[in-house]
Design a protein around this motif. Structure first.
Motif, PDB file in Angstrom:
ATOM      1  N   LYS A 100      -1.450  -6.278  -9.027  1.00  0.00           N
ATOM      2  CA  LYS A 100      -0.744  -4.917  -9.177  1.00  0.00           C
ATOM      3  C   LYS A 100       0.676  -4.786  -8.479  1.00  0.00           C
TER       4      LYS A 100
ATOM      5  N   PRO B   1     -10.785  -7.052  -5.453  1.00  0.00           N
ATOM      6  CA  PRO B   1     -11.533  -5.969  -5.839  1.00  0.00           C
ATOM      7  C   PRO B   1     -11.259  -5.819  -7.358  1.00  0.00           C
ATOM      8  N   GLY B   2      -9.794  -5.694  -7.900  1.00  0.00           N
ATOM      9  CA  GLY B   2      -9.398  -5.470  -9.018  1.00  0.00           C
ATOM     10  C   GLY B   2      -9.724  -6.546 -10.172  1.00  0.00           C
TER      11      GLY B   2
ATOM     12  N   ARG C 110     -13.241  -7.515 -11.694  1.00  0.00           N
ATOM     13  CA  ARG C 110     -13.781  -6.564 -12.479  1.00  0.00           C
ATOM     14  C   ARG C 110     -13.181  -6.582 -14.094  1.00  0.00           C
TER      15      ARG C 110
ATOM     16  N   VAL D 213     -13.323  -0.518  -2.368  1.00  0.00           N
ATOM     17  CA  VAL D 213     -13.618  -0.921  -3.632  1.00  0.00           C
ATOM     18  C   VAL D 213     -12.481  -1.110  -4.674  1.00  0.00           C
ATOM     19  N   ALA D 214     -11.562  -0.541  -4.475  1.00  0.00           N
ATOM     20  CA  ALA D 214     -10.554  -0.473  -5.446  1.00  0.00           C
ATOM     21  C   ALA D 214      -9.358  -1.192  -5.082  1.00  0.00           C
TER      22      ALA D 214
ATOM     23  N   LYS E 140      -3.493  -0.527  -3.261  1.00  0.00           N
ATOM     24  CA  LYS E 140      -2.739  -0.122  -4.418  1.00  0.00           C
ATOM     25  C   LYS E 140      -3.530   0.483  -5.734  1.00  0.00           C
ATOM     26  N   GLY E 141      -4.815   0.068  -5.683  1.00  0.00           N
ATOM     27  CA  GLY E 141      -5.734   0.441  -6.895  1.00  0.00           C
ATOM     28  C   GLY E 141      -6.134   1.828  -6.516  1.00  0.00           C
TER      29      GLY E 141
END
Lengths: 198, 198
Positions: free
Chosen positions: A42, A124-125, A128, B38-39, B42-43
């Motif tokens: 990201k 985390p990203g 998924r 969890v994300a 940056k998410g």
DNA sequence: GTCTATAGAGGGATAGAC
DNA sequence: GTCTATCCCTCTATAGAC
């Protein structure tokens, strides 16, 4: 198709000029993996990749169906090799699977350092992501193998520790060649796993 | 000011209604840490946080100087505790520092699970953050302590493994209480460190 | 102290010339 | 196959009413 791609990794000198397409694609994948590794998926924009390659964003998107496709194709060889290990471990008995899992996992991580760094940098990203859906299952089975398929919570915690202990060596440079490193990793991981009962 | 803040963590029932400011701030920090975990940092957008809290983005930015400030303040207690450990280890001799480092690090991670998860989820981006500049130095000194301050490369690799092995238990839930977990973590980490010479 | 509205920047992706 | 120009969206942050 995964094995197809990994087989092409060691491609020789033969048909370099035939299709330029593959060459540019590989330059893009190289640049992207380097940037993903230091700034995260990201944290890296198409503009960053284009600047590194020396082309425009549009060129990236001519060769790939989007930013995600670059990531997925970059990780494909590593995911393929992980799948091979997964199937190997599935055929082993409970009392031999643990050591094989340690050795196989260490080899895998050392063979795909950059890919592991990318995955490790944005856990985390990335796990998924739909295209990496099977990876989660493979990780779970690897954990099970590292725990000798025991339901004991302490065995599972130790397996988790080993899972996290190996990839981190990709991040910091270390004054050792790969053979020595492999040896230290396997020995220390085995030490952690054995210490559980002691 | 760090210790100031961590001291307030266990704040009782006394002056709840006095300043609403602190209450809202804490709600924001709570929501943010959960989402970051969890994300990833940056998410997660300010909109995500605002939705979770049940307020507007502007409210977040009234209480904090920006998204980064939320992160930094969220991590402050953990960073402060890490600093305490850092100074404790500095005062120990080379032959006692390793076990103290293992125990202290395990305690630290178990005490700040969510913060560790956030940090662990976006390593490339977060450790570069200016406000977390001292953390990198503390990590390096912790690594040194875990290696008994030995220059031996294999000792340093094993220290690196322990560094990566502990935080991962924050990610997956495990069927154990914290005391048992602490015990397994310390024992297995020690096993990895001792296996180096064996 | 909280809101709506909006500015301003940067992201991914597309269109069309060459 | 590569480019420039552009679209549209999301994000952070600010302005100003209440």
């Amino acid at each position: 198709m995964l094995s197809d791609r990994s087989a092409r990794l060691g491609e020789g000198v033969g048909d370099l000029s035939r299709n330029v397409r593959s060459r540019t694609r590989r330059e893009i994948l190289d640049a992207a993996s380097g940037l993903f590794a230091v700034a995260g998926f990201k944290g890296t924009s198409l503009q960053d990749i284009a600047a590194e390659v020396g082309c425009s964003k549009a060129t990236l998107l001519y060769h790939f169906d989007g930013k995600d496709a670059i990531l997925v194709e970059m990780l494909a060889p590593a995911v393929g090799a992980f799948g091979v290990l997964d199937r190997q471990l599935a055929g082993l008995a409970d009392d031999t699977v643990q050591l094989a899992a340690v050795k196989g996992y260490v080899d895998l991580v050392l063979s795909f350092r950059r890919e592991v760094t990318v995955l490790h940098g944005d856990i985390p990203g990335l796990l998924r992501h739909p295209a990496l859906a099977d990876v989660q299952g493979m990780v779970d089975r690897l954990l099970d193998a590292l725990a000798s398929r025991s339901p004991d919570p302490s065995a599972q915690v130790t397996a988790l520790m080993v899972l996290g202990a190996i990839p981190i060596v990709c991040m910091k440079p270390v004054a050792m060649n790969d053979d020595e490193l492999r040896d230290v990793l396997v020995r220390s991981a085995a030490g952690a796993l054995n210490a559980r009962g002691a």
